[in-house]
Design a protein around this motif. Structure first.
Motif, PDB file in Angstrom:
ATOM      1  N   ASN A  13     -52.523 -50.039  45.306  1.00 40.62           N
ATOM      2  CA  ASN A  13     -53.886 -50.125  44.431  1.00 40.62           C
ATOM      3  C   ASN A  13     -55.184 -49.668  44.563  1.00 40.62           C
ATOM      4  O   ASN A  13     -56.497 -49.312  43.683  1.00 40.62           O
ATOM      5  CB  ASN A  13     -55.253 -51.706  44.907  1.00 40.62           C
ATOM      6  N   LYS A  14     -55.055 -48.627  45.467  1.00 39.01           N
ATOM      7  CA  LYS A  14     -55.870 -48.046  46.551  1.00 39.01           C
ATOM      8  C   LYS A  14     -55.624 -46.731  46.848  1.00 39.01           C
ATOM      9  O   LYS A  14     -54.796 -47.193  47.926  1.00 39.01           O
ATOM     10  CB  LYS A  14     -57.478 -48.140  46.270  1.00 39.01           C
ATOM     11  N   GLY A  15     -56.667 -45.236  47.724  1.00 41.02           N
ATOM     12  CA  GLY A  15     -56.181 -44.720  48.422  1.00 41.02           C
ATOM     13  C   GLY A  15     -54.849 -44.086  48.577  1.00 41.02           C
ATOM     14  O   GLY A  15     -54.262 -43.920  46.834  1.00 41.02           O
ATOM     15  N   ILE A  16     -53.813 -43.913  49.447  1.00 44.71           N
ATOM     16  CA  ILE A  16     -52.696 -43.347  50.250  1.00 44.71           C
ATOM     17  C   ILE A  16     -51.881 -43.973  48.944  1.00 44.71           C
ATOM     18  O   ILE A  16     -50.680 -43.500  48.284  1.00 44.71           O
ATOM     19  CB  ILE A  16     -52.220 -43.337  51.220  1.00 44.71           C
ATOM     20  N   GLY A  17     -51.601 -45.739  48.990  1.00 42.42           N
ATOM     21  CA  GLY A  17     -51.069 -46.310  48.448  1.00 42.42           C
ATOM     22  C   GLY A  17     -50.649 -46.333  46.876  1.00 42.42           C
ATOM     23  O   GLY A  17     -49.506 -45.443  46.059  1.00 42.42           O
ATOM     24  N   LEU A  18     -51.784 -45.797  46.281  1.00 40.90           N
ATOM     25  CA  LEU A  18     -52.018 -45.411  44.924  1.00 40.90           C
ATOM     26  C   LEU A  18     -51.789 -43.749  44.211  1.00 40.90           C
ATOM     27  O   LEU A  18     -50.864 -43.894  43.550  1.00 40.90           O
ATOM     28  CB  LEU A  18     -53.921 -45.718  44.317  1.00 40.90           C
ATOM     29  N   LEU A  82     -34.198 -53.581  43.755  1.00 41.41           N
ATOM     30  CA  LEU A  82     -35.023 -52.864  43.975  1.00 41.41           C
ATOM     31  C   LEU A  82     -33.857 -51.314  44.856  1.00 41.41           C
ATOM     32  O   LEU A  82     -33.630 -52.029  45.376  1.00 41.41           O
ATOM     33  CB  LEU A  82     -35.950 -52.982  44.617  1.00 41.41           C
ATOM     34  N   ASP A  83     -35.082 -50.294  43.875  1.00 39.91           N
ATOM     35  CA  ASP A  83     -34.266 -49.059  45.341  1.00 39.91           C
ATOM     36  C   ASP A  83     -35.196 -48.736  46.167  1.00 39.91           C
ATOM     37  O   ASP A  83     -34.298 -47.998  46.621  1.00 39.91           O
ATOM     38  CB  ASP A  83     -33.977 -47.534  43.658  1.00 39.91           C
ATOM     39  N   VAL A  84     -36.293 -48.645  46.226  1.00 42.65           N
ATOM     40  CA  VAL A  84     -37.032 -48.450  47.104  1.00 42.65           C
ATOM     41  C   VAL A  84     -38.154 -48.865  47.152  1.00 42.65           C
ATOM     42  O   VAL A  84     -38.883 -49.601  46.052  1.00 42.65           O
ATOM     43  CB  VAL A  84     -37.886 -46.332  47.119  1.00 42.65           C
ATOM     44  N   LEU A  85     -38.554 -48.693  48.652  1.00 43.29           N
ATOM     45  CA  LEU A  85     -39.757 -50.298  49.295  1.00 43.29           C
ATOM     46  C   LEU A  85     -40.474 -49.145  49.931  1.00 43.29           C
ATOM     47  O   LEU A  85     -39.856 -48.897  51.134  1.00 43.29           O
ATOM     48  CB  LEU A  85     -39.121 -51.581  49.993  1.00 43.29           C
ATOM     49  N   VAL A  86     -41.684 -49.230  49.662  1.00 45.98           N
ATOM     50  CA  VAL A  86     -42.336 -47.825  50.757  1.00 45.98           C
ATOM     51  C   VAL A  86     -43.644 -48.860  51.001  1.00 45.98           C
ATOM     52  O   VAL A  86     -44.670 -50.085  50.649  1.00 45.98           O
ATOM     53  CB  VAL A  86     -43.579 -46.985  50.099  1.00 45.98           C
ATOM     54  N   ASN A  87     -43.959 -49.624  52.536  1.00 44.87           N
ATOM     55  CA  ASN A  87     -44.187 -50.567  53.317  1.00 44.87           C
ATOM     56  C   ASN A  87     -45.951 -49.636  53.604  1.00 44.87           C
ATOM     57  O   ASN A  87     -46.492 -49.300  54.706  1.00 44.87           O
ATOM     58  CB  ASN A  87     -44.012 -51.120  54.697  1.00 44.87           C
ATOM     59  N   ASN A  88     -47.048 -49.354  52.892  1.00 43.14           N
ATOM     60  CA  ASN A  88     -48.026 -48.746  53.065  1.00 43.14           C
ATOM     61  C   ASN A  88     -49.514 -50.174  52.958  1.00 43.14           C
ATOM     62  O   ASN A  88     -49.916 -49.110  54.208  1.00 43.14           O
ATOM     63  CB  ASN A  88     -48.430 -48.084  51.596  1.00 43.14           C
ATOM     64  N   ALA A  89     -48.417 -50.989  52.970  1.00 48.86           N
ATOM     65  CA  ALA A  89     -50.388 -51.756  53.755  1.00 48.86           C
ATOM     66  C   ALA A  89     -50.269 -51.599  54.793  1.00 48.86           C
ATOM     67  O   ALA A  89     -49.968 -52.028  55.646  1.00 48.86           O
ATOM     68  CB  ALA A  89     -49.864 -53.540  53.564  1.00 48.86           C
ATOM     69  N   GLY A 192     -50.629 -38.154  57.238  1.00 46.79           N
ATOM     70  CA  GLY A 192     -52.039 -37.168  57.946  1.00 46.79           C
ATOM     71  C   GLY A 192     -53.406 -37.413  57.685  1.00 46.79           C
ATOM     72  O   GLY A 192     -53.358 -39.106  57.383  1.00 46.79           O
ATOM     73  N   PHE A 193     -54.470 -37.448  58.513  1.00 46.30           N
ATOM     74  CA  PHE A 193     -55.969 -37.274  57.632  1.00 46.30           C
ATOM     75  C   PHE A 193     -56.452 -37.547  56.386  1.00 46.30           C
ATOM     76  O   PHE A 193     -57.092 -36.194  56.454  1.00 46.30           O
ATOM     77  CB  PHE A 193     -56.738 -36.261  59.173  1.00 46.30           C
ATOM     78  N   VAL A 194     -56.048 -38.314  56.080  1.00 44.32           N
ATOM     79  CA  VAL A 194     -56.706 -38.506  54.850  1.00 44.32           C
ATOM     80  C   VAL A 194     -57.926 -39.097  54.089  1.00 44.32           C
ATOM     81  O   VAL A 194     -58.622 -39.547  55.494  1.00 44.32           O
ATOM     82  CB  VAL A 194     -55.351 -38.973  53.950  1.00 44.32           C
ATOM     83  N   ALA A 195     -58.644 -39.140  53.670  1.00 41.35           N
ATOM     84  CA  ALA A 195     -59.652 -38.893  53.129  1.00 41.35           C
ATOM     85  C   ALA A 195     -59.318 -39.974  51.971  1.00 41.35           C
ATOM     86  O   ALA A 195     -59.328 -40.495  50.731  1.00 41.35           O
ATOM     87  CB  ALA A 195     -60.650 -38.146  52.013  1.00 41.35           C
ATOM     88  N   THR A 196     -59.613 -41.509  53.043  1.00 41.11           N
ATOM     89  CA  THR A 196     -59.783 -42.719  52.374  1.00 41.11           C
ATOM     90  C   THR A 196     -60.813 -43.742  52.576  1.00 41.11           C
ATOM     91  O   THR A 196     -61.513 -43.202  53.700  1.00 41.11           O
ATOM     92  CB  THR A 196     -58.099 -43.448  52.071  1.00 41.11           C
ATOM     93  N   THR A 206     -56.120 -34.576  50.528  1.00 38.66           N
ATOM     94  CA  THR A 206     -55.867 -35.489  49.756  1.00 38.66           C
ATOM     95  C   THR A 206     -55.063 -36.826  49.796  1.00 38.66           C
ATOM     96  O   THR A 206     -54.124 -36.999  50.091  1.00 38.66           O
ATOM     97  CB  THR A 206     -55.903 -35.371  47.809  1.00 38.66           C
ATOM     98  N   PRO A 207     -55.340 -38.317  48.531  1.00 38.84           N
ATOM     99  CA  PRO A 207     -54.641 -39.365  48.896  1.00 38.84           C
ATOM    100  C   PRO A 207     -53.378 -38.899  48.486  1.00 38.84           C
ATOM    101  O   PRO A 207     -52.187 -39.060  49.064  1.00 38.84           O
ATOM    102  CB  PRO A 207     -55.252 -39.809  48.085  1.00 38.84           C
ATOM    103  N   GLU A 208     -53.274 -37.452  47.699  1.00 39.21           N
ATOM    104  CA  GLU A 208     -52.345 -36.786  46.358  1.00 39.21           C
ATOM    105  C   GLU A 208     -51.142 -36.606  48.112  1.00 39.21           C
ATOM    106  O   GLU A 208     -49.917 -36.001  47.791  1.00 39.21           O
ATOM    107  CB  GLU A 208     -52.437 -36.529  45.977  1.00 39.21           C
TER     108      GLU A 208
END
Length: 238
Positions: A13-18, A82-89, A192-196, A206-208
């Motif tokens: 819903n936000k940050g790197i995950g979004l 499902l083809d891809v699972l990204v465990n980002n939380a 890496g060191f991301v602005a979140t 950046t998250p991107e």
């Protein structure tokens, strides 16, 4: 059933995950936005759709067996596999008053961090595994940090958060070993060191930019690396 490849991103819903969700949408995936907060989840789905991506929301609290099981059923009903699972939380945990100083460590804080950053990954992965097994080229990407590297020992002293990522790295290797004879490829990514929110938006990346390695590992060829730790520049020492 949906013929487009589908990816689930937790904490999307936000940050790197979004940012990962946007990048996977750009790569042609249908994106399942996993998030606890319904308003933020709906907003993220709306942003993805406005950007031209195929997305839907999934109510998902990685700390809840009931929520995770319901999310797996919802995805199965929506797309069948499902083809891809990204465990980002993930969470940093409390950082006030020395609670992450190892000499004054708050054990309850450690438990809370592990519940999301490690147990949550196991909970989601195991619930989603039957859906991944229906894919021709399934990929699992666990979002970690080089703060969890025993070699590099980067970042500030966070004795709940950093070891949680060390354990996440270790459990990823166990999954990779167990799934070595299958077509499921599992790896660990460091954004890496991301602005979140986690860094107080005070970081150079950046998250991107942080999403780049996740998408690379999510779209590896069938002979790609397994059970390894990467940032966008290549392998990271454990």
């Amino acid at each position: 059933m949906n013929t487009k490849q589908t990816a689930l991103v937790t904490g999307a819903n936000k940050g790197i995950g979004l940012a990962i969700a946007h990048a996977l949408g750009e790569a042609g995936f249908r994106v399942a936005v996993g998030a606890r907060d319904s308003a933020r989840r709906d907003d993220a789905v709306s942003q993805l759709r406005v950007a031209g991506h195929d997305a839907f929301g999934v109510a998902l609290d990685v700390t809840s067996d009931v929520s995770v099981a319901a999310a797996a059923r919802e995805i199965e009903q929506e797309v069948g596999s499902l083809d891809v699972l990204v465990n980002n939380a993930g969470i940093a945990g409390r950082i006030d008053d020395g609670v992450q100083n190892p000499t004054t460590l708050d054990i309850d804080n450690v438990r809370t961090v592990l519940e999301t950053n490690v147990f949550g990954v196991v909970r989601v992965t195991n619930a989603i595994l039957p859906l991944l097994q229906r894919s021709q080229s399934p990929r699992i990407v666990n979002m970690s940090s080089d703060m969890g590297s025993l070699t590099l020992q980067t970042g500030p002293m966070l004795a709940a958060y950093a070891p949680s990522k060390t354990m996440l790295n270790a459990i990823t290797v166990q999954y990779a070993r167990q799934l070595a004879g299958t077509n499921i490829i599992v790896n660990v990514a460091c954004p890496g060191f991301v602005a979140t929110d986690f860094t107080g938006h005070n970081a150079p990346r950046t998250p991107e930019e942080g999403a780049v390695i996740a998408v690379k590992l999510a779209t590896l060829p069938d002979d790609g690396p397994r059970g390894s730790f990467f940032n966008e520049d290549g392998p990271i020492p454990w």
